[in-house]
Design an enzyme around this catalytic site. Structure first.
Site, PDB file in Angstrom:
ATOM      1  N   GLY A   8       0.799  -1.223   0.000  1.00  0.00           N
ATOM      2  CA  GLY A   8       0.000   0.000   0.000  1.00  0.00           C
ATOM      3  C   GLY A   8       0.827   1.265   0.000  1.00  0.00           C
ATOM      4  O   GLY A   8       0.317   2.342  -0.311  1.00  0.00           O
ATOM      5  N   ASP A  28      -2.779   7.153   1.857  1.00  0.00           N
ATOM      6  CA  ASP A  28      -1.995   8.107   1.065  1.00  0.00           C
ATOM      7  C   ASP A  28      -0.698   7.509   0.543  1.00  0.00           C
ATOM      8  O   ASP A  28       0.031   8.156  -0.217  1.00  0.00           O
ATOM      9  CB  ASP A  28      -1.700   9.370   1.885  1.00  0.00           C
ATOM     10  CG  ASP A  28      -0.956   9.075   3.184  1.00  0.00           C
ATOM     11  OD1 ASP A  28      -0.330   8.007   3.304  1.00  0.00           O
ATOM     12  OD2 ASP A  28      -1.007   9.931   4.096  1.00  0.00           O
ATOM     13  N   ARG A  61      14.866   0.064   1.804  1.00  0.00           N
ATOM     14  CA  ARG A  61      15.258  -1.108   2.579  1.00  0.00           C
ATOM     15  C   ARG A  61      15.590  -2.277   1.665  1.00  0.00           C
ATOM     16  O   ARG A  61      15.142  -2.338   0.516  1.00  0.00           O
ATOM     17  CB  ARG A  61      14.141  -1.470   3.557  1.00  0.00           C
ATOM     18  CG  ARG A  61      12.764  -1.556   2.922  1.00  0.00           C
ATOM     19  CD  ARG A  61      11.668  -1.472   3.958  1.00  0.00           C
ATOM     20  NE  ARG A  61      10.358  -1.622   3.320  1.00  0.00           N
ATOM     21  CZ  ARG A  61       9.221  -1.735   3.977  1.00  0.00           C
ATOM     22  NH1 ARG A  61       9.216  -1.702   5.297  1.00  0.00           N
ATOM     23  NH2 ARG A  61       8.073  -1.866   3.348  1.00  0.00           N
ATOM     24  N   ASP A  86       0.748 -11.627   6.342  1.00  0.00           N
ATOM     25  CA  ASP A  86       1.301 -10.765   5.292  1.00  0.00           C
ATOM     26  C   ASP A  86       2.565 -10.051   5.763  1.00  0.00           C
ATOM     27  O   ASP A  86       3.224  -9.385   4.960  1.00  0.00           O
ATOM     28  CB  ASP A  86       0.264  -9.747   4.809  1.00  0.00           C
ATOM     29  CG  ASP A  86      -0.320  -8.931   5.950  1.00  0.00           C
ATOM     30  OD1 ASP A  86      -1.031  -9.511   6.777  1.00  0.00           O
ATOM     31  OD2 ASP A  86      -0.060  -7.716   6.024  1.00  0.00           O
TER      32      ASP A  86
END
Length: 473
Positions: free
Chosen positions: A81, A114, A165, A241
């Site tokens: 997301g 967002d 990362r 997840d």
């Protein structure tokens, strides 16, 4: 920087093309040079800077789609997301490592969000992932931190940031749940072949590659959770997840390093039922693996899957035993099992600082228990235990000092206490990153004394114990 794009080659069913959307007045404020060297990334290169910041679009960058069990309930479609996979780079060890940008902007899986990250959460993940690696816990790592002047709205407006990362892979248990739950057998088979080729190539030499790979996934997960328990780390959101297929700790949010020892400690204030409490983490790891194994019910027989899952508990227990023996300077599992349970009861009753206790135990001198006894209320109870402990250590080793030295390499002086992260974040939000770098320095070498940084090894003040972290962290 030599970017490869293996996951992107799987096709549109696995992801959506997504570009980094740079933040307003974005700037690079921290870069992990030793990791960059290992990955052959030259941050001084103008082209590399433009790619990593999002100024130069990458046609193959993408956001992944997956499902997951969140706090026990199944969500059939989740996905990145707020993350973008830029591609993979090859480390000096010859293995591939993902480059994944957190907070890169909206994706098709943002679910009305967002797609951004705040400086607070990026700093927390940077510090935690590097601290975990220094503690020998398998983990994603932080490569670069960007701040900005863009406001991101959570409970209040906060400074927007991005965190680059790396990890061996960002494939989660939820990837397999997504395709299995939708009956997409062809895509599930593709994903299996991809993981065998890129993450578990040795399993291809086996007579049953899938069984061999899944057994290794179970064992890696067991060892990861055992290490969490040994260092007093709580993940906070052990959803499927958030569990890596490569056995790495990923997705740092409302995590915590235990201070006062409390088996039922819950670091995530969004976890109202304590599902992911510290003492429950081993059980949740197995629960998540059960969810994963269901995804292969059309590939393997039920008895085969059960046999694979049965590897979990002995692997976790044996690895945890080894780690705790190292922390206590013991060489006998039987002696460990005699001494550890009553010790943990004492630590619980005394609300003893987990890290400080074991560090003091490493410095323990024969027949001088006062440094530890001065830390507790019930001196007699701890004194009796220490006499038993000293006797056991002396019977196993003739060199007390050498055993203590080895314990110092297993018991860190420094861990990422929540109040330390809070102080660093406050300074960074005012443009001062020096406290961040000072803390990062000791977390990268947590077993060293660093006498100039003794203040960073102290217990939390009263105000620091009341700080809360939640899923917004």
């Amino acid at each position: 920087m030599n970017l490869e794009h293996h996951f992107a080659s799987l096709g549109e069913a696995f992801s959506s093309k997504t570009l980094i959307q740079p933040l307003h007045e974005q700037r690079l404020v921290e870069f992990n040079q030793s990791l960059a060297t290992f990955l052959s990334i030259d941050i001084k290169s103008t082209e590399t800077k433009r790619i990593l910041s999002g100024e130069e679009p990458l046609p193959s960058s993408l956001s992944m789609v997956y499902a997951g069990h969140q706090f026990g309930g199944f969500s059939p479609q989740l996905g990145d997301g707020r993350g973008v996979l830029l591609g993979e780079v090859r480390g000096l060890d010859g293995l591939l490592y993902d480059l994944h940008m957190k907070g890169a902007g909206p994706t098709p899986y943002s679910r009305r969000g967002d797609g951004r990250a705040v400086l607070r959460s990026c700093i927390r993940e940077y510090l935690a992932s590097e601290a975990m690696v220094a503690l020998s816990v398998p983990s994603s790592r932080a490569l670069a931190l960007y701040d900005s002047r863009e406001a991101v709205y959570r409970e209040t407006p906060e400074a927007g940031a991005m965190l680059l990362r790396t990890s061996q892979g960002h494939i989660r248990f939820g990837h397999f749940e997504y395709f299995f739950s939708q009956g997409k057998q062809e895509e599930l088979d593709q994903l299996i072949e991809y993981c065998l080729k890129h993450y578990y190539p040795d399993s291809l030499k086996s007579e049953s590659p899938l069984e061999d790979m899944l057994t290794e996934v179970v064992k890696r997960t067991a060892r990861m959770v055992a290490k969490w328990q040994s260092v007093g780390f709580q993940h906070g959101v052990m959803n499927t997840d958030n569990f890596s297929f490569t056995g790495e700790t990923i997705d740092y949010g409302p995590y915590g390093f235990m201070e006062d020892y409390e088996p039922n400690w819950v670091c995530n204030h969004s976890d109202h039922e304590g599902r992911y409490a510290f003492s429950r983490q081993p059980g949740v790891g197995l629960w998540n693996l059960n969810c994963l194994m269901r995804c292969f019910s059309k590939h393997l027989e039920r008895d085969q899957l059960i046999a694979i899952l049965q590897c979990y508990e002995p692997e976790l227990q044996s690895h945890y035993d080894v780690l705790m023996m190292q922390k206590m300077g013991l060489s006998s599992v039987e002696v460990l099992h005699e001494l550890l349970p009553p010790l943990l009861l004492i630590l619980t009753a005394e609300k003893m600082d987990y890290t400080i206790f074991f560090r003091l135990l490493s410095h323990l001198e024969k027949d001088n228990f006062n440094p530890l006894l001065d830390e507790v209320v019930d001196r007699q109870r701890l004194s009796q235990w220490l006499k038993r402990y000293q006797s056991a250590r002396l019977s196993e080793s003739t060199n007390w000092e050498q055993a203590g030295h080895e314990m110092l390499q297993a018991n860190p002086k420094f861990v990422l206490r929540n109040y330390l992260a809070h102080e660093v974040i406050l300074a960074a939000e005012h443009g001062d990153y020096l406290p961040f770098r000072r803390l990062l320095n000791v977390l990268n070498q947590p077993f060293n004394e660093h006498p100039e940084s003794n203040a960073l090894a102290q217990r939390a003040p009263d105000w620091g114990k009341s700080l809360e972290v939640s899923c917004s962290s």
